[in-house]
Motif scaffolding. Structure first.
Motif, PDB file in Angstrom:
ATOM      1  N   SER A 134     -48.104  15.106  77.926  1.00 38.84           N
ATOM      2  CA  SER A 134     -48.465  13.912  78.686  1.00 38.84           C
ATOM      3  C   SER A 134     -49.475  14.228  79.777  1.00 38.84           C
ATOM      4  O   SER A 134     -50.310  13.390  80.134  1.00 38.84           O
ATOM      5  CB  SER A 134     -47.220  13.257  79.282  1.00 38.84           C
ATOM      6  OG  SER A 134     -46.576  14.141  80.195  1.00 38.84           O
ATOM      7  N   ALA A 138     -53.538  12.250  81.601  1.00 41.39           N
ATOM      8  CA  ALA A 138     -53.890  11.842  82.954  1.00 41.39           C
ATOM      9  C   ALA A 138     -55.389  11.984  83.191  1.00 41.39           C
ATOM     10  O   ALA A 138     -55.998  12.983  82.803  1.00 41.39           O
ATOM     11  CB  ALA A 138     -53.114  12.664  83.970  1.00 41.39           C
ATOM     12  N   VAL A 165     -56.717   6.662  82.987  1.00 37.12           N
ATOM     13  CA  VAL A 165     -55.261   6.713  83.006  1.00 37.12           C
ATOM     14  C   VAL A 165     -54.791   7.359  84.299  1.00 37.12           C
ATOM     15  O   VAL A 165     -55.296   8.407  84.709  1.00 37.12           O
ATOM     16  CB  VAL A 165     -54.734   7.498  81.792  1.00 37.12           C
ATOM     17  CG1 VAL A 165     -53.221   7.690  81.900  1.00 37.12           C
ATOM     18  CG2 VAL A 165     -55.093   6.783  80.493  1.00 37.12           C
ATOM     19  N   LYS A 166     -53.806   6.727  84.942  1.00 40.13           N
ATOM     20  CA  LYS A 166     -53.211   7.293  86.161  1.00 40.13           C
ATOM     21  C   LYS A 166     -51.875   7.951  85.820  1.00 40.13           C
ATOM     22  O   LYS A 166     -51.698   9.139  86.004  1.00 40.13           O
ATOM     23  CB  LYS A 166     -53.025   6.206  87.213  1.00 40.13           C
ATOM     24  CG  LYS A 166     -52.471   6.708  88.547  1.00 40.13           C
ATOM     25  CD  LYS A 166     -52.445   5.569  89.566  1.00 40.13           C
ATOM     26  CE  LYS A 166     -51.923   6.066  90.909  1.00 40.13           C
ATOM     27  NZ  LYS A 166     -50.468   6.383  90.874  1.00 40.13           N
ATOM     28  N   ASP A 167     -50.913   7.174  85.299  1.00 39.12           N
ATOM     29  CA  ASP A 167     -49.596   7.695  84.960  1.00 39.12           C
ATOM     30  C   ASP A 167     -49.097   7.083  83.659  1.00 39.12           C
ATOM     31  O   ASP A 167     -49.511   5.979  83.277  1.00 39.12           O
ATOM     32  CB  ASP A 167     -48.568   7.377  86.059  1.00 39.12           C
ATOM     33  CG  ASP A 167     -48.843   8.127  87.356  1.00 39.12           C
ATOM     34  OD1 ASP A 167     -48.962   9.358  87.299  1.00 39.12           O
ATOM     35  OD2 ASP A 167     -48.951   7.467  88.391  1.00 39.12           O
ATOM     36  N   ILE A 168     -48.191   7.792  83.000  1.00 40.96           N
ATOM     37  CA  ILE A 168     -47.510   7.258  81.829  1.00 40.96           C
ATOM     38  C   ILE A 168     -46.268   6.508  82.277  1.00 40.96           C
ATOM     39  O   ILE A 168     -45.549   6.963  83.167  1.00 40.96           O
ATOM     40  CB  ILE A 168     -47.123   8.388  80.855  1.00 40.96           C
ATOM     41  CG1 ILE A 168     -48.378   8.976  80.203  1.00 40.96           C
ATOM     42  CG2 ILE A 168     -46.165   7.887  79.776  1.00 40.96           C
ATOM     43  CD1 ILE A 168     -48.093  10.088  79.227  1.00 40.96           C
ATOM     44  N   VAL A 188     -43.402   5.761  74.787  1.00 42.75           N
ATOM     45  CA  VAL A 188     -44.336   5.424  75.850  1.00 42.75           C
ATOM     46  C   VAL A 188     -44.569   3.919  75.821  1.00 42.75           C
ATOM     47  O   VAL A 188     -44.948   3.366  74.791  1.00 42.75           O
ATOM     48  CB  VAL A 188     -45.662   6.186  75.681  1.00 42.75           C
ATOM     49  CG1 VAL A 188     -46.719   5.688  76.648  1.00 42.75           C
ATOM     50  CG2 VAL A 188     -45.430   7.690  75.860  1.00 42.75           C
ATOM     51  N   PHE A 221     -49.501   2.595  80.293  1.00 40.70           N
ATOM     52  CA  PHE A 221     -50.109   3.450  81.310  1.00 40.70           C
ATOM     53  C   PHE A 221     -50.491   2.631  82.538  1.00 40.70           C
ATOM     54  O   PHE A 221     -50.967   1.508  82.421  1.00 40.70           O
ATOM     55  CB  PHE A 221     -51.385   4.105  80.760  1.00 40.70           C
ATOM     56  CG  PHE A 221     -51.190   4.797  79.445  1.00 40.70           C
ATOM     57  CD1 PHE A 221     -50.764   6.118  79.396  1.00 40.70           C
ATOM     58  CD2 PHE A 221     -51.425   4.143  78.245  1.00 40.70           C
ATOM     59  CE1 PHE A 221     -50.582   6.761  78.191  1.00 40.70           C
ATOM     60  CE2 PHE A 221     -51.250   4.779  77.028  1.00 40.70           C
ATOM     61  CZ  PHE A 221     -50.816   6.091  77.001  1.00 40.70           C
ATOM     62  N   THR A 222     -50.276   3.215  83.709  1.00 43.18           N
ATOM     63  CA  THR A 222     -50.889   2.664  84.905  1.00 43.18           C
ATOM     64  C   THR A 222     -52.308   3.207  84.967  1.00 43.18           C
ATOM     65  O   THR A 222     -52.624   4.245  84.369  1.00 43.18           O
ATOM     66  CB  THR A 222     -50.118   3.033  86.177  1.00 43.18           C
ATOM     67  OG1 THR A 222     -50.084   4.468  86.311  1.00 43.18           O
ATOM     68  CG2 THR A 222     -48.679   2.495  86.107  1.00 43.18           C
ATOM     69  N   LEU A 223     -53.166   2.503  85.697  1.00 47.10           N
ATOM     70  CA  LEU A 223     -54.590   2.801  85.646  1.00 47.10           C
ATOM     71  C   LEU A 223     -55.182   2.980  87.033  1.00 47.10           C
ATOM     72  O   LEU A 223     -54.663   2.478  88.025  1.00 47.10           O
ATOM     73  CB  LEU A 223     -55.339   1.675  84.928  1.00 47.10           C
ATOM     74  CG  LEU A 223     -54.872   1.341  83.509  1.00 47.10           C
ATOM     75  CD1 LEU A 223     -55.547   0.061  83.034  1.00 47.10           C
ATOM     76  CD2 LEU A 223     -55.174   2.491  82.556  1.00 47.10           C
ATOM     77  N   TRP A 257     -48.824  -0.030  75.723  1.00 47.47           N
ATOM     78  CA  TRP A 257     -49.142   0.764  74.543  1.00 47.47           C
ATOM     79  C   TRP A 257     -49.601  -0.120  73.390  1.00 47.47           C
ATOM     80  O   TRP A 257     -50.474   0.262  72.608  1.00 47.47           O
ATOM     81  CB  TRP A 257     -47.955   1.613  74.114  1.00 47.47           C
ATOM     82  CG  TRP A 257     -48.230   2.317  72.809  1.00 47.47           C
ATOM     83  CD1 TRP A 257     -47.709   2.019  71.580  1.00 47.47           C
ATOM     84  CD2 TRP A 257     -49.166   3.379  72.600  1.00 47.47           C
ATOM     85  NE1 TRP A 257     -48.253   2.841  70.625  1.00 47.47           N
ATOM     86  CE2 TRP A 257     -49.147   3.688  71.226  1.00 47.47           C
ATOM     87  CE3 TRP A 257     -50.001   4.096  73.447  1.00 47.47           C
ATOM     88  CZ2 TRP A 257     -49.949   4.690  70.687  1.00 47.47           C
ATOM     89  CZ3 TRP A 257     -50.806   5.098  72.910  1.00 47.47           C
ATOM     90  CH2 TRP A 257     -50.757   5.383  71.533  1.00 47.47           C
TER      91      TRP A 257
END
Length: 206
Positions: A8, A12, A27-30, A39, A42-44, A60
Motif C-alpha cells: 500500500s 501513496a 493519492v494521500k491515504d488508503i 480497499v 483513497f483520500t486525495l 475504488w
C-alpha cells in the motif's frame, strides 16, 4: 484476468490521471472497507508543492486502472464527497452508507498482529493488496508486512503474513489464525501462492 500484488505504501503520492490526460490529484491515504478485507478507496491531495488535502475522495469503484505509475479514472466527475465513500451505487439517492469502524478509518501501521491463540507475531509496517481486473475489479487486502516479534524464528526481520478472506480487528490489535505462520514469506515473489494455499487450508478445515 490479471492479478498483481503491491504494498500500500507504493500507492501513496501516486498521481490520479483521467483518460483525457488531466492530472487531477494524487493519492494521500488508503481507506479500507468496514470489514477491513478490501480497499474502499483513497483520500486525495492536490498536485503541487503547496497543495493540501482535497475534500473529494476516490471510491475504488471509480478506479479504471491502478498502474505502477498512476491511478486512472474516466474523468474528474467520478470523485465524490467523503461521506459518499461507502454508499453503494444503487443506494446513492437515499444515502445508505456503511460507516467503517474507527480502527479502519485510521492508519493500521504499527498495530500488533496476534494469532487467535494469543501469540504476538509483530507489528504492521505495510499492507499487501491484490489488484485484479479493471473497471470495478477487486482490490483486496491479502496480507501484512510485519516486523516479526520474539515468537518468530526470524525475530526482527520484515516478513509477509497472509490473511484470511475476513479479518478481525479490535483497537490496536489485528487477529489472524495461528496457522498463518506456516505460510510466512520473505518477499512478494510467491506470496500470492502462499495466500491461496493458506485460504484453501482454512476452507478445508472449516
Amino acid at each position: 484476468m490479471s492479478e498483481q500484488l503491491m504494498r500500500s505504501s507504493e500507492i501513496a503520492k501516486r498521481p490520479v490521471v483521467t483518460f483525457a490526460g488531466e492530472d487531477v490529484a494524487q493519492v494521500k491515504d488508503i481507506v479500507y472497507a468496514p470489514d477491513g478485507g478490501a480497499v474502499a478507496g483513497f483520500t486525495l491531495a492536490g498536485r503541487g508543492l503547496f497543495s493540501g488535502p482535497k475534500k473529494e475522495v476516490m471510491p475504488w469503484r471509480s478506479v479504471a486502472a491502478l498502474g505502477s505509475d498512476a491511478v486512472m479514472i474516466l474523468s474528474e466527475d467520478v470523485l465524490t464527497p467523503a461521506d459518499q465513500m461507502f454508499v453503494a451505487p444503487d443506494a446513492a439517492d437515499v444515502g445508505e452508507a456503511a460507516e467503517p469502524s474507527p480502527e479502519r478509518r485510521g492508519n493500521i501501521l504499527g498495530s500488533t498482529v496476534l494469532t487467535d491463540t494469543g501469540t504476538d507475531l509483530g507489528t504492521v509496517v505495510d499492507v499487501i493488496i491484490e489488484v485484479s481486473g479493471r473497471n470495478g475489479g477487486q482490490c483486496d487486502v491479502v496480507g501484512y508486512e510485519i516486523k516479526s516479534s520474539e515468537s518468530m524464528k526470524n525475530k526482527g526481520a520484515t516478513v509477509l503474513i497472509p490473511l484470511p478472506d475476513t479479518l478481525a480487528a479490535s483497537g490496536e490489535h489485528l487477529m489472524v489464525p495461528a496457522s498463518a505462520t506456516d505460510f510466512v514469506r520473505d518477499d512478494l515473489a510467491g506470496f500470492g501462492a502462499a495466500v491461496d494455499a493458506f485460504r484453501a487450508q482454512l476452507k478445508g478445515t472449516s
